[in-house]
Motif scaffolding. Structure first.
Motif, mmCIF file in Angstrom:
data_model
loop_
_atom_site.group_PDB
_atom_site.id
_atom_site.type_symbol
_atom_site.label_atom_id
_atom_site.label_comp_id
_atom_site.label_asym_id
_atom_site.label_seq_id
_atom_site.Cartn_x
_atom_site.Cartn_y
_atom_site.Cartn_z
ATOM 1 N N ILE A 1 -5.822 0.805 -2.423
ATOM 2 C CA ILE A 1 -5.715 0.353 -1.042
ATOM 3 C C ILE A 1 -6.940 -0.610 -0.837
ATOM 4 N N THR B 1 -2.825 6.342 3.300
ATOM 5 C CA THR B 1 -2.452 5.182 3.247
ATOM 6 C C THR B 1 -2.523 4.472 4.601
ATOM 7 N N ALA C 1 0.922 -1.369 -0.019
ATOM 8 C CA ALA C 1 0.084 -0.057 0.067
ATOM 9 C C ALA C 1 0.830 1.199 -0.093
ATOM 10 N N THR D 1 -5.555 1.967 5.893
ATOM 11 C CA THR D 1 -5.259 0.589 6.198
ATOM 12 C C THR D 1 -5.286 0.388 7.793
#
Length: 344
Positions: free
Chosen positions: A221, A256, A187, A260
């Motif tokens: 992602i 990111t 990612a 995540t």
């Protein structure tokens, strides 16, 4: 090479005097008795400057200046008039004359005219040199932008290849911790690759459109972090804001890491819920970047659930583009805010 001057005047005696005066200064004076003859002589080329008398038979020099402008002829003109009225001189300058000289019967007329024409020629040469330099700079800039776009294209492709290899590695390992670590690494690489992809597809390689960049990043992602066909409910509300590439990649890394983390921890045990990514311009020089969810919540004082690397990345990147990250208390869920300074 001797420079040629076109003297437009119906007074042949005065023109002969001009030829003698300018010949001593190294100029050749060619004569035209009316504007039509002047235009014909100009069309033949090699004329460096024009001396134009105001009073001509059936004409004034102003009509000739208008014709030069209409045809886009840039040859510098020094306007000569026997009138002491300032209005005529002003009209000549407005019509495009480089300078004007009042015609007198004294000896001072020729030195004044010579000085005026020399200054007009020098200024014309400087303008031409500046235009050439600007054209060369523009051409060099265009070549540099094309080269930079190609570099960004190659970097993005190389990073995409690395991300694909990591994705392949994820599919071949059974260790859950290794899978998570590799997915996070993928990612992060995708965030940088997406920035380079935005640059080489942009008309301006100096900036990144955050709407397009973050939309593509969130999609990547979601595809990377989804498990067993899991459908992630990620909502995006992104203003179209252009920022420099270094600030864009910092913002991309923040999104990111926060996204995540939300995917992994906001809704445990497979619970469903939304994650929202927002970018809103709040003033000319600042935007608000938000990642929030309605899930389990996040305690900033609790130990990190993973390695803690993501939190350190977010904290560092948030300080580099603004005043740091702030976690806003919610009744349910987590809201992380970063004020993005749009200009360094």
């Amino acid at each position: 090479m001797t420079k040629k001057l076109l003297y437009i005047d119906d007074d042949f005696g005065l023109v002969r005097l001009a030829q003698k005066a300018f010949d001593r200064a190294g100029y050749e004076v060619v004569h035209a008795s009316d504007p039509e003859m002047g235009l014909v002589r100009l069309a033949e080329g090699d004329i460096s400057g024009i001396i134009l008398d105001h009073y001509l038979q059936s004409y004034t020099g102003l009509s000739f200046l208008e014709e030069l402008n209409r045809r886009g002829i840039p040859t510098p003109v020094v306007y000569v008039t026997g009138s002491s009225e300032a209005k005529i001189a002003i009209e000549a300058l407005k019509a495009g004359a480089a300078d004007y000289v009042i015609k007198t019967v004294g000896d001072e007329f020729w030195p004044l005219l010579l000085n005026s024409i020399e200054q007009a020629l020098e200024n014309a040469e400087l303008r031409a040199a500046r235009q050439l330099a600007e054209q060369e700079i523009l051409a060099a800039k265009e070549r540099a932008e094309i080269l930079l776009a190609e570099v960004n294209h190659r970097v993005a492709n190389s990073l995409a290849l690395v991300a694909a290899l990591i994705r392949l590695q994820v599919s071949t390992t059974e260790d859950a911790a290794v899978k998570n670590a590799l997915a996070e690494t993928q990612a992060r690489i995708s965030a940088i690759a997406g920035m380079h992809r935005s640059l080489y597809t942009s008309d301006d390689v100096r900036s990144v459109d955050m709407n397009r960049y973050l939309s593509a990043l969130v999609s990547d992602i979601a595809q990377t972090m989804s498990k067993d066909g899991q459908e992630l409910n990620i909502e995006c509300s992104l203003d179209s804001i252009a920022v420099s590439s270094d600030r864009a990649v910092s913002a991309g890394m923040i999104v990111t890491e926060l996204l995540t983390n939300a995917i992994k921890y906001a809704y445990p045990d497979g619970a469903a819920g939304a994650i929202r990514v927002k970018l809103e311009r709040i003033r000319d020089s600042e935007a608000l970047l938000v990642v929030e969810d309605d899930g389990a919540g996040y305690n900033v004082d609790s130990p990190a659930q993973g390695t803690g690397l993501g939190s350190r990345i977010v904290a560092s990147m948030a300080k580099s583009i603004g005043d740091g990250i702030r976690y806003v208390p919610l009744e349910s869920g987590t809201r992380a805010e970063v004020h993005l300074s749009l200009h360094p």
